[in-house]
Design an enzyme around this catalytic site. Structure first.
Site, PDB file in Angstrom:
ATOM      1  N   TYR A 241      13.974  41.396  55.931  1.00 46.60           N
ATOM      2  CA  TYR A 241      12.871  41.297  56.888  1.00 46.60           C
ATOM      3  C   TYR A 241      13.014  42.466  57.850  1.00 46.60           C
ATOM      4  O   TYR A 241      13.682  42.395  58.864  1.00 46.60           O
ATOM      5  CB  TYR A 241      12.896  39.958  57.630  1.00 46.60           C
ATOM      6  CG  TYR A 241      11.789  39.820  58.649  1.00 46.60           C
ATOM      7  CD1 TYR A 241      10.507  40.280  58.371  1.00 46.60           C
ATOM      8  CD2 TYR A 241      12.026  39.231  59.879  1.00 46.60           C
ATOM      9  CE1 TYR A 241       9.491  40.163  59.304  1.00 46.60           C
ATOM     10  CE2 TYR A 241      11.021  39.111  60.820  1.00 46.60           C
ATOM     11  CZ  TYR A 241       9.749  39.574  60.533  1.00 46.60           C
ATOM     12  OH  TYR A 241       8.739  39.463  61.465  1.00 46.60           O
TER      13      TYR A 241
ATOM     14  N   ASP B  27       9.853  41.660  53.215  1.00 52.41           N
ATOM     15  CA  ASP B  27       8.827  42.217  54.085  1.00 52.41           C
ATOM     16  C   ASP B  27       9.392  43.496  54.699  1.00 52.41           C
ATOM     17  O   ASP B  27      10.195  43.440  55.626  1.00 52.41           O
ATOM     18  CB  ASP B  27       8.462  41.192  55.161  1.00 52.41           C
ATOM     19  CG  ASP B  27       7.423  41.714  56.142  1.00 52.41           C
ATOM     20  OD1 ASP B  27       6.997  42.876  56.005  1.00 52.41           O
ATOM     21  OD2 ASP B  27       7.048  40.954  57.056  1.00 52.41           O
TER      22      ASP B  27
ATOM     23  N   HIS C 163       1.161  36.221  54.945  1.00 55.80           N
ATOM     24  CA  HIS C 163       1.628  36.915  53.742  1.00 55.80           C
ATOM     25  C   HIS C 163       1.451  35.999  52.530  1.00 55.80           C
ATOM     26  O   HIS C 163       1.275  34.777  52.675  1.00 55.80           O
ATOM     27  CB  HIS C 163       3.112  37.268  53.845  1.00 55.80           C
ATOM     28  CG  HIS C 163       3.452  38.233  54.935  1.00 55.80           C
ATOM     29  ND1 HIS C 163       3.893  39.517  54.684  1.00 55.80           N
ATOM     30  CD2 HIS C 163       3.453  38.090  56.286  1.00 55.80           C
ATOM     31  CE1 HIS C 163       4.140  40.127  55.827  1.00 55.80           C
ATOM     32  NE2 HIS C 163       3.885  39.280  56.818  1.00 55.80           N
TER      33      HIS C 163
END
Length: 256
Positions: free
Chosen positions: A105, A146, A247
């Site tokens: 992340y 991500d 997302h």
């Protein structure tokens, strides 16, 4: 083996979406980002009751990453090496069925320039160092998650509107491509070298309804994993659910 990544934007808030997707999809591994939960408060039972193994690196209210797997999860490493003072829960790594999985992340970095952007670039430099170390193991490696990076203009619905943003900044893109140039493969672009493929739609301004999306979730594969790549895709369906994450899952298929 089917490996997926999904920024779930709160594991508790999206728990029904996540478990429903695991029941409906044939994924073997799911990397989750932005779980927004401490380890002890994460809904472990919801996964173990389905027969899944779970590894969590959480943080109260913010960030947090987790890996769910049909296979046992071994040799778990919490946190990205290179900065012992970094307390943000943004990285977890483990070996699953012979594949080294790194769940990412990456910091957003806005506003750029500024301290948050400096942190993003330093984090990406550490990620590059770890990615190179993993290449040296000659294991199949998947670095997914991500990335908060739009690699090319085609990955954004309106590139002109995002000029100067940390997601499109030249330094962010350079750091992303530095990992690729070290030997990693962007799984989606390996099989779909052109075209529009989005993984994120903002909650505001009807972005989902207008298909004003971004491709900021990526699966990067080492040569040993890339040689086994047979398919890759984005499942847009979860973004259309009631109260969804902003997302949606991206996945790749590796042959045995």
């Amino acid at each position: 083996m089917r490996i997926a990544s999904w920024n779930v934007n709160s594991a508790k808030a999206r728990l029904d979406h996540i478990t429903g997707w695991l029941k409906a999809d044939n994924a073997d591994i799911l990397m989750m980002q932005e779980i927004k939960s401490q380890d002890e408060n994460f809904p472990h039972d919801a996964f173990t009751d389905l027969g899944w193994h779970i590894a969590v690196h959480g943080q109260k209210s913010y960030n947090g990453v987790a890996i769910a797997s049909r296979f046992p999860i071994d040799d778990v490493m919490n946190g990205l090496p290179g900065d012992d003072a970094d307390e943000q829960a943004r990285y977890i790594e483990a070996t699953i069925n012979g594949v080294r999985i790194g769940n990412i992340y990456l910091p957003n970095g806005n506003p750029a320039p500024g301290p948050k952007f400096d942190y993003k670039l330093s984090w990406m430099a550490r990620l590059y160092d770890r990615a190179v170390e993993l290449l040296a193991t000659e294991m199949p490696v998947v670095l997914g998650g991500d990335y908060n990076v739009l690699p090319q203009d085609v990955d954004c619905y309106d590139p002109a509107a995002w000029v100067g943003d940390a997601l499109t900044h030249d330094d962010s893109r350079a750091a992303f491509f530095k990992i690729l140039h070290a030997g990693y493969m962007d799984a989606l672009r390996a099989l779909h070298p052109s075209g529009v493929h989005y993984t994120y739609w903002d909650y505001q301004a009807g972005a989902w309804q207008r298909d004003n999306g971004l491709r900021i979730d990526h699966l990067l594969l080492s040569p040993e994993a890339g040689d086994r790549l047979t398919d890759v895709g984005i499942d847009r369906a979860p973004r259309g659910l009631e109260k969804p994450s902003d997302h949606t899952p991206i996945w790749c298929q590796l042959r045995d």
